[in-house]
Design an enzyme around this catalytic site. Sequence first.
Site, PDB file in Angstrom:
ATOM      1  N   GLY A  51      44.246  52.644  29.972  1.00  0.00           N
ATOM      2  CA  GLY A  51      44.348  52.644  28.791  1.00  0.00           C
ATOM      3  C   GLY A  51      44.709  53.804  27.962  1.00  0.00           C
ATOM      4  N   TYR A 110      54.166  40.489  30.538  1.00  0.00           N
ATOM      5  CA  TYR A 110      53.524  40.818  31.758  1.00  0.00           C
ATOM      6  C   TYR A 110      52.825  42.473  32.005  1.00  0.00           C
ATOM      7  CZ  TYR A 110      53.797  42.443  36.725  1.00  0.00           C
ATOM      8  OH  TYR A 110      53.516  43.240  38.003  1.00  0.00           O
ATOM      9  N   HIS A 156      41.777  48.695  36.067  1.00  0.00           N
ATOM     10  CA  HIS A 156      43.288  48.296  36.382  1.00  0.00           C
ATOM     11  C   HIS A 156      44.021  47.973  35.097  1.00  0.00           C
ATOM     12  CE1 HIS A 156      45.176  46.245  40.074  1.00  0.00           C
ATOM     13  NE2 HIS A 156      46.154  45.988  39.040  1.00  0.00           N
TER      14      HIS A 156
HETATM   15  C1  LIG Z   1      53.103  45.927  35.196  1.00  0.00           C
HETATM   16  C2  LIG Z   1      52.050  46.625  35.838  1.00  0.00           C
HETATM   17  C3  LIG Z   1      51.860  46.405  37.070  1.00  0.00           C
HETATM   18  C4  LIG Z   1      50.776  46.983  37.920  1.00  0.00           C
HETATM   19  N1  LIG Z   1      50.826  46.564  39.266  1.00  0.00           N
HETATM   20  C5  LIG Z   1      50.001  47.379  40.089  1.00  0.00           C
HETATM   21  C6  LIG Z   1      50.204  47.388  41.677  1.00  0.00           C
HETATM   22  O1  LIG Z   1      51.030  46.799  42.051  1.00  0.00           O
HETATM   23  N2  LIG Z   1      48.980  47.853  42.405  1.00  0.00           N
HETATM   24  C7  LIG Z   1      47.951  48.569  41.797  1.00  0.00           C
HETATM   25  O2  LIG Z   1      47.369  49.056  42.347  1.00  0.00           O
HETATM   26  N3  LIG Z   1      47.867  48.657  40.296  1.00  0.00           N
HETATM   27  C8  LIG Z   1      49.023  48.080  39.452  1.00  0.00           C
HETATM   28  N4  LIG Z   1      48.853  48.054  38.181  1.00  0.00           N
HETATM   29  C9  LIG Z   1      47.804  49.039  37.366  1.00  0.00           C
HETATM   30  C10 LIG Z   1      48.205  50.404  37.467  1.00  0.00           C
HETATM   31  O3  LIG Z   1      48.269  51.079  38.616  1.00  0.00           O
HETATM   32  C11 LIG Z   1      46.999  51.132  36.489  1.00  0.00           C
HETATM   33  O4  LIG Z   1      45.906  51.076  37.072  1.00  0.00           O
HETATM   34  C12 LIG Z   1      46.893  50.662  35.132  1.00  0.00           C
HETATM   35  O5  LIG Z   1      48.150  50.464  34.695  1.00  0.00           O
HETATM   36  C13 LIG Z   1      46.222  51.721  34.232  1.00  0.00           C
HETATM   37  O6  LIG Z   1      46.209  51.313  32.837  1.00  0.00           O
HETATM   38  P1  LIG Z   1      47.419  51.827  31.738  1.00  0.00           P
HETATM   39  O7  LIG Z   1      48.441  50.754  31.922  1.00  0.00           O
HETATM   40  O8  LIG Z   1      46.639  51.118  30.480  1.00  0.00           O
HETATM   41  O9  LIG Z   1      47.639  53.183  31.793  1.00  0.00           O
HETATM   42  C14 LIG Z   1      49.895  47.794  37.366  1.00  0.00           C
HETATM   43  C15 LIG Z   1      49.728  47.803  36.349  1.00  0.00           C
HETATM   44  C16 LIG Z   1      50.957  47.435  35.195  1.00  0.00           C
HETATM   45  C17 LIG Z   1      50.905  47.716  33.728  1.00  0.00           C
END
Ligand SMILES: Cc1cc2nc3c(=O)[nH]c(=O)nc-3n(C[C@H](O)[C@H](O)[C@H](O)COP(=O)(O)O)c2cc1C
Length: 386
Positions: A317, A28, A284
Amino acid sequence: MPSPPTFRDFDEARRAARAFLPRALFDYIDRGTEGERALAALREGFDARRVVPRILRPVSAPDLSTRSFQAARPSPFVIAPTALAGLVRFDGEVLAARAACAARVPITISTQSSTAIEAIAEGAPGAELWFQLYVWRDRAETWSLLERVARCGVDTLLLTVDTPASPKKVHNSRNGFGIPLKPSLRLGADLARHPRWTAGVMGRYLLRRGGLPTYAHYPPGAARSVASAIGDGRFALDMVLDEPFVRELRRRWKGRLILKGVLAASDAAQAFALGCDGVVVSSHGGRNHDSAVRPLEMLPRIREAVGPSVTLLADSGVRRGSDAAKLLAAGADLVLLGRAPLYGLAAGGQAGVAAMLNQLTEELRGFLAFSGAPNLAELRSCEWIG
Ligand SMILES: Cc1cc2nc3c(=O)[nH]c(=O)nc-3n(C[C@H](O)[C@H](O)[C@H](O)COP(=O)(O)O)c2cc1C
């Protein structure tokens, strides 16, 4: 007690997280959507961009400090909102907020967090808490959530605008991970194979809180555990947002407003025209639109469209300090981290988040030294190839 962090970089933390977390939860967090092309493209984009190192311009102690939103910060990092981070460790959101506080890094709490903003504010006094909004169908409930958020001293709100549909994630349905979480043989076997998590996280929630973690911001009655669906339609997420909504939110929210999930230069310009204080240039983390462009390639156009004086944040990323350097050079002022702090949290609790923030910061410092850049602003003057 979580074991002290033993990882030396993102890859080692990710491996430790994979060993600790049930497969369903790890996937997930880790994986992308559809064919996971957007996720792969993020990595390829960072790897393809290279810098021309400079010599005979001694940079002994590169300065990573930055001023954004009227605050001086020791580094350009911000912890991104991640739903259900409290599933990674018992009280994970509080642990992450404490680590962020010690590093003087803001942390963004998701609408879908498993600990409520009030409890995080109480458990991590002094932390700079930002809040991420997913809009509930019942607007009155949405506004009262924002009143709770403001009462906790939060002054920065991220409105996520890049999820107009549910992304197709085959791994979640295969692993039985979803809301509602459906008991299955596969999930049972997964939990049995990860006893440290099952006892140390799930077990502690059951013993100390009397049940599985909930989506903590949903009001009593609608607040359900991850094992049950959100039954009350008023709290279904309104994912298709329009300009009048942003205008209304701008009118009601007195603090800073940032749109999260912008990739088009004209959309960024529109956000500032609507009175927003910043945008997060983001795909995202490659979790939503599998054919989306990369923030790294859109940032220069966005910066050109909005001008030098407004604040641009970016994510998606980032695994290394060098990835952050590339986003900053391309036009970002601040860099959000999603999976990196989650893997630090899985690998070592609060100390793991602290270690991850520290490692990324030191990698970034090394990148500046190798590139002959005395500070973050000078990254933009470097010669970049690719
Ligand atoms: C497990 C998980 C849950 C996430 N939940 C949200 C969320 O609730 N709201 C949101 O705006 N972005 C959410 N994101 C996106 C993150 O805010 C972010 O944009 C993204 O993880 C950045 O990429 P990275 O994981 O490669 O650093 C989520 C990301 C992950 C990995």
